[in-house]
Write a protein that holds these residues in place. Sequence first.
Motif, PDB file in Angstrom:
ATOM      1  N   ALA A  21      -3.526   2.093   7.499  1.00 56.39           N
ATOM      2  CA  ALA A  21      -3.939   0.768   7.032  1.00 56.39           C
ATOM      3  C   ALA A  21      -3.252  -0.365   7.776  1.00 56.39           C
ATOM      4  O   ALA A  21      -2.131  -0.236   8.272  1.00 56.39           O
ATOM      5  N   LEU A  22      -3.985  -1.488   7.841  1.00 59.65           N
ATOM      6  CA  LEU A  22      -3.411  -2.794   8.106  1.00 59.65           C
ATOM      7  C   LEU A  22      -3.295  -3.487   6.758  1.00 59.65           C
ATOM      8  O   LEU A  22      -4.227  -3.396   5.942  1.00 59.65           O
ATOM      9  N   VAL A  23      -2.180  -4.153   6.510  1.00 62.15           N
ATOM     10  CA  VAL A  23      -1.966  -4.791   5.206  1.00 62.15           C
ATOM     11  C   VAL A  23      -1.386  -6.174   5.408  1.00 62.15           C
ATOM     12  O   VAL A  23      -0.473  -6.367   6.212  1.00 62.15           O
ATOM     13  N   GLY A  24      -1.917  -7.134   4.634  1.00 57.34           N
ATOM     14  CA  GLY A  24      -1.417  -8.494   4.742  1.00 57.34           C
ATOM     15  C   GLY A  24      -1.020  -9.114   3.421  1.00 57.34           C
ATOM     16  O   GLY A  24      -1.719  -8.968   2.416  1.00 57.34           O
TER      17      GLY A  24
ATOM     18  N   PHE B  38       7.814  -9.941   4.407  1.00 62.87           N
ATOM     19  CA  PHE B  38       6.846  -8.852   4.312  1.00 62.87           C
ATOM     20  C   PHE B  38       6.798  -8.060   5.620  1.00 62.87           C
ATOM     21  O   PHE B  38       6.848  -6.824   5.615  1.00 62.87           O
ATOM     22  N   VAL B  39       6.704  -8.767   6.727  1.00 61.94           N
ATOM     23  CA  VAL B  39       6.652  -8.107   8.032  1.00 61.94           C
ATOM     24  C   VAL B  39       7.906  -7.268   8.251  1.00 61.94           C
ATOM     25  O   VAL B  39       7.832  -6.115   8.709  1.00 61.94           O
ATOM     26  N   LYS B  40       9.048  -7.804   7.906  1.00 57.54           N
ATOM     27  CA  LYS B  40      10.312  -7.082   8.080  1.00 57.54           C
ATOM     28  C   LYS B  40      10.336  -5.818   7.228  1.00 57.54           C
ATOM     29  O   LYS B  40      10.705  -4.740   7.709  1.00 57.54           O
ATOM     30  N   ALA B  41       9.923  -5.929   5.965  1.00 55.70           N
ATOM     31  CA  ALA B  41       9.960  -4.782   5.060  1.00 55.70           C
ATOM     32  C   ALA B  41       9.012  -3.674   5.498  1.00 55.70           C
ATOM     33  O   ALA B  41       9.357  -2.490   5.446  1.00 55.70           O
ATOM     34  N   VAL B  42       7.809  -4.046   5.922  1.00 49.84           N
ATOM     35  CA  VAL B  42       6.834  -3.044   6.351  1.00 49.84           C
ATOM     36  C   VAL B  42       7.294  -2.388   7.648  1.00 49.84           C
ATOM     37  O   VAL B  42       7.163  -1.166   7.823  1.00 49.84           O
TER      38      VAL B  42
ATOM     39  N   THR C 212     -10.529   6.512   5.887  1.00 48.61           N
ATOM     40  CA  THR C 212      -9.222   6.945   6.371  1.00 48.61           C
ATOM     41  C   THR C 212      -8.378   5.776   6.849  1.00 48.61           C
ATOM     42  O   THR C 212      -7.151   5.864   6.868  1.00 48.61           O
ATOM     43  N   THR C 213      -9.038   4.688   7.225  1.00 43.27           N
ATOM     44  CA  THR C 213      -8.339   3.473   7.667  1.00 43.27           C
ATOM     45  C   THR C 213      -8.945   2.262   6.982  1.00 43.27           C
ATOM     46  O   THR C 213     -10.173   2.123   6.947  1.00 43.27           O
ATOM     47  N   ALA C 214      -8.090   1.383   6.463  1.00 40.31           N
ATOM     48  CA  ALA C 214      -8.578   0.160   5.813  1.00 40.31           C
ATOM     49  C   ALA C 214      -7.710  -1.025   6.215  1.00 40.31           C
ATOM     50  O   ALA C 214      -6.504  -0.879   6.445  1.00 40.31           O
ATOM     51  N   SER C 215      -8.342  -2.183   6.299  1.00 44.32           N
ATOM     52  CA  SER C 215      -7.618  -3.429   6.519  1.00 44.32           C
ATOM     53  C   SER C 215      -7.611  -4.183   5.197  1.00 44.32           C
ATOM     54  O   SER C 215      -8.631  -4.738   4.778  1.00 44.32           O
ATOM     55  N   TYR C 216      -6.454  -4.163   4.522  1.00 45.59           N
ATOM     56  CA  TYR C 216      -6.337  -4.679   3.162  1.00 45.59           C
ATOM     57  C   TYR C 216      -5.727  -6.077   3.116  1.00 45.59           C
ATOM     58  O   TYR C 216      -4.745  -6.368   3.805  1.00 45.59           O
ATOM     59  N   TYR C 217      -6.279  -6.905   2.241  1.00 43.68           N
ATOM     60  CA  TYR C 217      -5.623  -8.128   1.796  1.00 43.68           C
ATOM     61  C   TYR C 217      -4.911  -7.784   0.494  1.00 43.68           C
ATOM     62  O   TYR C 217      -5.505  -7.159  -0.397  1.00 43.68           O
ATOM     63  N   ALA C 218      -3.669  -8.204   0.354  1.00 41.47           N
ATOM     64  CA  ALA C 218      -2.961  -8.058  -0.918  1.00 41.47           C
ATOM     65  C   ALA C 218      -3.080  -9.392  -1.663  1.00 41.47           C
ATOM     66  O   ALA C 218      -4.193  -9.856  -1.901  1.00 41.47           O
ATOM     67  N   THR C 219      -1.969 -10.027  -2.010  1.00 43.60           N
ATOM     68  CA  THR C 219      -1.983 -11.334  -2.669  1.00 43.60           C
ATOM     69  C   THR C 219      -0.867 -12.186  -2.065  1.00 43.60           C
ATOM     70  O   THR C 219      -0.227 -11.783  -1.090  1.00 43.60           O
ATOM     71  N   ILE C 220      -0.581 -13.322  -2.679  1.00 44.90           N
ATOM     72  CA  ILE C 220       0.490 -14.189  -2.191  1.00 44.90           C
ATOM     73  C   ILE C 220       1.875 -13.652  -2.552  1.00 44.90           C
ATOM     74  O   ILE C 220       2.887 -14.187  -2.085  1.00 44.90           O
ATOM     75  N   HIS C 221       1.940 -12.596  -3.351  1.00 44.16           N
ATOM     76  CA  HIS C 221       3.217 -12.077  -3.859  1.00 44.16           C
ATOM     77  C   HIS C 221       3.823 -11.084  -2.872  1.00 44.16           C
ATOM     78  O   HIS C 221       3.274 -10.004  -2.653  1.00 44.16           O
TER      79      HIS C 221
END
Length: 454
Positions: A157-160, A186-190, A130-139
Motif C-alpha cells: 500500500a501507499l498511505v497518506g 507520519f512519514v518518519k513513523a512509516v 493486493t495493492t491500494a493507495s489509501y487516504y487516512a484522515t488528518i489524525h
Amino acid sequence: MASTQVFCGTFIHSTDKDPLIILENTIIGVQRDTIIFIDNEDKIRDRLEEYQLPNNVVKYLTSGQFIIPGFVDTHAHASQYTFCGKGMDKGLLDWLDCYTFPTEARFKDTEFARDVYSKVVDRFLKNGTTTASYYATIHTDTSILLCKIIEKYGQRALVGKVNVDMEAPEYYIEDTTESVAGTEAFVKAVTELENPLITPCVTPRFAVSCSEELLKKVGQIAEQFQLPIQTHLSECRPECNVITSVHPKRLNYTDVYNHAGLLTNRTILAHSIYLCDEEIEVIKLKGCGISHCPNSNLTLRSGLLNTRTLLDKNIKIGLGTDIAGGYSPSMLNAIRQTIQISNTHAILAEKDGEKYKPLSFKEVFRLATLGGSQVLGLGKVIGNFEIGKQFDALIIDPQCTNSAFDIFDTDENKEDFLEKFLFMGDDRNIKSVYVAGRCVYEAGKRVVLSHRDS
C-alpha cells in the motif's frame, strides 16, 4: 512459507504492447517474493533440478483455474468504509458535509479507527486488491495505525495522512503548521517500520481544502523524501467553480498544484474529469498518473471521464474504487463501470455522428493491474508476470463451489473464462491471494501471518 515456490498452469496478464497475454502450460518460479523464472511446463523437471527443489514445491492448478496479477486500487478512502452505500442520493460537496467530514473526525478515537481499518484492509484483500493507495484522515496517530494494520495483514500500500487547513467544518480543520508537522511525523513513523510493502504518500485532500502555503510545504516534503503524492482534481463542476474563488491567482485547477510543486511523475490525480487541453498537456509533461473512479463518478453524479482520450495522449491511467464515493470495494466493479462509461461515450459520439472506440475488457483488465502499478510508481515492481518482478497474484477458480457464474462447454478457452470472471465473478472465485510471494488469503479466509501479528 518455502523460500521458493513453483506455480504450474495458465497465467493471464498484460504488457505495454499487448493488453491480454495468455500463457498456458506454463511454470513460474518465485524465490521469496520475486519471479526468478518463467518457462514451459515441459521444462519443470529441468528447473527443479537447476534450483535443487523438491517436487512438493510445485502448486498445480486445476484445468479451469488460472492466475492473474493482483488488482491495484489507485484511489481509496480507508476512513470512509463505514458509510459505503450510504448518501448515494447526494452530490459530492453535500456528501462531504453530511457524511465524510463527520465520520473522518471520529478517527481521533484509536479503537474506532482500529475496527474500521482492520475491516477495510481485510475486505480489500478478500476481493483481490493486493495493492491500494489509501487516504487516512488528518489524525497522525491513527494514520500510522492504518499502516501497522496493513503490515499485519500483508497488503502492499501507499498511505497518506490527509492535510486540511481551510474550507472544511471547524472540527476538521488543522492549523497549517500542525498539518505539516503531522505529515513529517507520519512519514518518519512509516519509514521506521522498514516495510518495503508500505510507502508513505503526501496527501493534501484537494485544493479546495488546502491553502497555498500548505500545498507548497507538503510538496517540499514530497520532494525531500522523493515520495508519491495523491490528491483530487476536477471531480465535479461545482468543485471546479469553487477553485477559482479559493485560489484566484492560479490559471486553473491543475495550475494550483503545479505552482505548489505537487505535479511530478510520482503524483496520482483522482478523477480529473473536467480538464482543459492546457491542463492535460501539463499533466502529460509532468508524468502524473490519473486514477479513474467510475463508480464514484456515476454515483455522486460527478461526470464521465473520457478515458480513451487520455490514453491516446499516453497519460498513465489506473482504476480506483474511491470508497465510499464508490459503493463497492471490489476492483471488479471498477472494471465493469469503466467499460460502461466508455460504452456511454461511444453511444453519445454515435448520436453526434462521430467515431469513438470504446475500451475493450482486455484494455480495462490492463488498467486494473499493470496500469494501476504504473500510476503508483510500481510498474517495475508489480503489475504483470516478468522475471525480476514481485509475485502479487490471484488464483482464480471459475468452477469453485458456489461460483458466482457458470462455465459451459461453449466456453472454449481461458479468455472466455477471464471475461466471464471480470463481468460476473466475485470474491468467491478468488481462491488465493498472494502479495510479494506470500499467500495472505486462501479460500475466502485471511491467512494468519504470525511474524506480523505478534
